[in-house]
Each structure stands twice: as C-alpha cells, then as structure tokens.
Design a protein around this motif. Structure first.
Motif: not given
Length: 411
Positions: A104-110, A112-117, A136-140, A342-349
C-alpha cells in the motif's frame, strides 16, 4: 512498549519482477495521479483507493473517457516526455482494493495518517507493506497507536523525499511532472526489511538506500525545515491591518535570510539527534539539508542553498501561500505549510528537544510566531504544554514523555 517480531510472515513475491506485485495507491491527488500512470507503465498491477469526496467517481469518469492517465514528465528527468498507465481498479471502497495487495503506497500528508490507518486496519494482513511518502511526522507513533499489535506484523516504510513535484492539469486524465527525484533514502520498521524495501523502491522510482528506523525519518530535514523558515522570513512582520505588499515565488526568489533560518533549524535538529544518540536511542545519520538535496536527491554540484532553490528546475513556478486582500496580501494560515509543518513538524522536533534537554531558540521563535496567527497554543512559557498539544505529533501527544519511553519504543 518493546516490540517482538519473531516469525513475521512475509508475502511471497519476486522483488525483481514487477509483474508479480499488486500495489494499492491511496488518494486521488497530484502524486496519486503520477503513480497511477507510472506504476502501470512499469508493468505493475496498480489499484487506486480514492475515498475522499467524489474523487473515485471523477477518476473513473476520466479513465472511461480517455482510457488511461497521461503523465507528462519534464525533459530534464530520467523518464521524460509522455507516459500512460491505467489502474486495474479505482474505488472509494477500501474492501475492493486493499485485500490481496502486496504493498500500500500512501502519498499523503501527515495529518491524514490517523484516519488512513483506522480505515485500512480491517484489511491488513501480516506481511503486507505500507509505504508512506515522505513518511515524516511520527508516522510510526500514529500507526502503533491505531494498529496495536498488528503494527508489528506489517512492514512500514518511509520514502524520502516525495518522488514527484507534480500538478494535475486535468483531473482523472493528465498530470504534469516537473520533477522525478534522482535518489531516495528509506526508513523502515522493522529495519530487518530495509534491503527488501530498498530493492522495491529502486524498482518503482530509482536509486535507494536505507537510512535507519522511522525516528530517523521524522528527524530528516525536509519540509518542516524549508517551509516554515521561508514563511517566517516572508511574513514575520505581517499584521492583520497591514497587508504584505509583495507575493514572491516561494523558491525562485529565495533569500539568504530564509536559508540562514533553515540552516539554524537544521543545526538544532542535528543537536537533537546527537543528544538522542548520546542517550542510546537509535536514529540514523542525519544530513544537512543542503547536502541531502543538492548532492543526493538531485545529484547536482554542491552550491549555496539560496542559489540551489533559485536555480533548480524542480522548484520552478511554485507560488507562496498568500491570499490577495485589499491593499496587498496575507498569508494563508490554513495552508498545509502551516497546518502540517508547524504542529506535525516543528512541534515534533520541539517535543524531542524537550525530552533531550536541547535548546531550540530558532524553532521556538517560528512556532511562537505561527501559533499566534493560527490561533493555536503549542508553546507556553518555553514548554510544549499549550491547549492544542493534542493536535500535534509531538511525542508527548502519544504518551512518550521521557527518554526511557522513547528508547523502549525503538528497542
């Protein structure tokens, strides 16, 4: 939170024979259009799951009228000119496309992860592979929270960078591919599957090499280093009653001030990674963004980052997310350069920095500026404790609030 993977089932397919693969691409956006042409063109059985709005209906209409998706690759790419491909099936129903897929290939922004999984979980089987780009964005962290024990029975990998810079020119029929990247780094869970995943990614897109676990992917200096720094430089003096007087091209009019900010964010990111390694938390070797993009992804002679963005054909024609208003322009604070980076990138850092006791003054400055205009609260008096922390992908959002818990997740 220690993960065991003894005897994980592997789906039987030949990674060197594309015709043995069944791939489901998720989404109906720009990259999904490019994949819907490229993968069938390479002889790979390709399905498309487009669950958003009426995308599946529009895609099927275009395919019925034209017979294929047309992708036009700019002449400087390794694949150039026109290619055509037709997915085996396009559906808004996951049950029609996910079962029986190898990948399954997922070319989607971070975001979308929650609903996708949540939506694909009922159809996943042990040994299936899920590739997210740029991943990125803590997908795991999201996947582990949603999938539970199934997380350790699938292969989850991140493709960095996103393979395409592209734009749909006619929905369901044609996509213009400005850039197909030259090389990729792939992060993987479990890391034991890295060689297999890189072989596949090389088949799909090009030169690929492993870079470590998915924490490495979350730390890689890509979008969240580039976009917020450039926007801060352009709009730091913006006020509601004082419109901006210019709307420059995002990359072609790049400034030294913006790339200096990117460098500063990147240096803080490297300091975070060094502190995590000192605490025996595994993450791969991180590059500087200038080295990663210029020398690896695009394989061009090394040059200053400002000139790289200004001159690289991959970045031609991209506008800045500003909205015209009376007297000038205002930033579009609902654009994904804000709502994702910002929330899914810099805030993760920033969350990782807080765990590792690393100072991040540049990251803090950009978050504090952006959150004011976004009407959000992430950082409060130097701590990531604002009321909107639940909307971020900082590790604290997932209950990872100590270095010990972070270490346990990756061992």
């Amino acid at each position: 939170m220690t993960h065991r993977r003894a005897g994980m089932q592997q789906i039987a397919y030949d990674t060197k024979n594309s015709q043995s693969l069944v791939i489901t691409v998720i989404g109906g956006g720009n990259a999904a259009h490019a994949l819907a042409a490229l993968l069938p063109y390479k002889g790979i059985t390709t399905r498309l799951w487009a669950p958003f709005a009426d995308e599946a209906q529009q895609l099927n209409q275009g395919l019925n009228e034209q017979g294929y998706i047309h992708a036009e690759f700019a002449e400087h790419n390794p694949i150039h000119g026109a290619i055509q491909g037709r997915p085996q099936i396009v559906s808004a129903n996951a049950a029609e496309v996910i079962p029986g897929s190898d990948i399954v290939l997922v070319p989607l922004p971070s975001f979308a992860y929650r609903d996708l999984f949540s939506q694909i979980k009922p159809y996943l089987k042990p040994g299936m592979m899920i590739g997210v780009s740029p991943g990125q964005g803590g997908v795991d962290w999201v996947a582990r929270e949603i999938l539970g024990s199934l997380y350790d029975e699938v292969v989850l990998f991140a493709i960095m960078p996103m393979p395409f810079n592209c734009r749909i020119s006619e929905y369901g029929k044609r996509v213009e591919v400005q850039e197909l990247k030259r090389a990729y780094r792939v992060a993987c869970h479990p890391e034991s599957a890295s060689d297999r995943v890189c072989t596949l990614n090389n088949l799909f897109f090009g030169q690929s090499e492993p870079c470590g676990n998915l924490l490495t992917a979350s730390l890689y200096p890509i979008n969240a280093v580039i976009h917020p720094a450039r926007l801060y430089q352009l709009a730091k003096d913006y006020e509601d009653n004082q419109p901006l007087q210019a709307n420059p091209l995002f990359y072609e009019q790049m400034t030294d001030e913006a790339t200096a900010l990117m460098d500063s964010v990147n240096q803080e990111l490297l300091a975070i990674a060094a502190a995590l390694k000192q605490a025996h938390i595994p993450c791969g070797e991180l590059p500087h963004i200038a080295d990663f993009l210029a020398n690896y992804v695009y394989q061009e002679p090394s040059q200053c980052l400002t000139s790289f963005f200004r001159d690289n054909p991959a970045y031609k024609g991209f506008g800045t997310p500003f909205i015209p208003i009376e007297g000038g322009w205002r930033p579009d604070f609902s654009n994904r350069y804000f709502t994702e980076d910002i929330p899914l990138g810099l805030c993760l850092y920033r969350g990782l920095a807080e765990l590792a006791a690393v100072a991040t003054p540049t990251i803090d400055k950009i978050i504090e500026w952006a959150q004011t205009h976004m009407e959000k609260s992430y950082l409060v008096e130097g701590q990531l404790i604002g009321k909107d922390i639940k909307e971020t992908h900082a590790p604290q959002r997932f209950g990872i609030n100590t270095l010990t818990k972070l270490r346990e997740f990756y061992t």
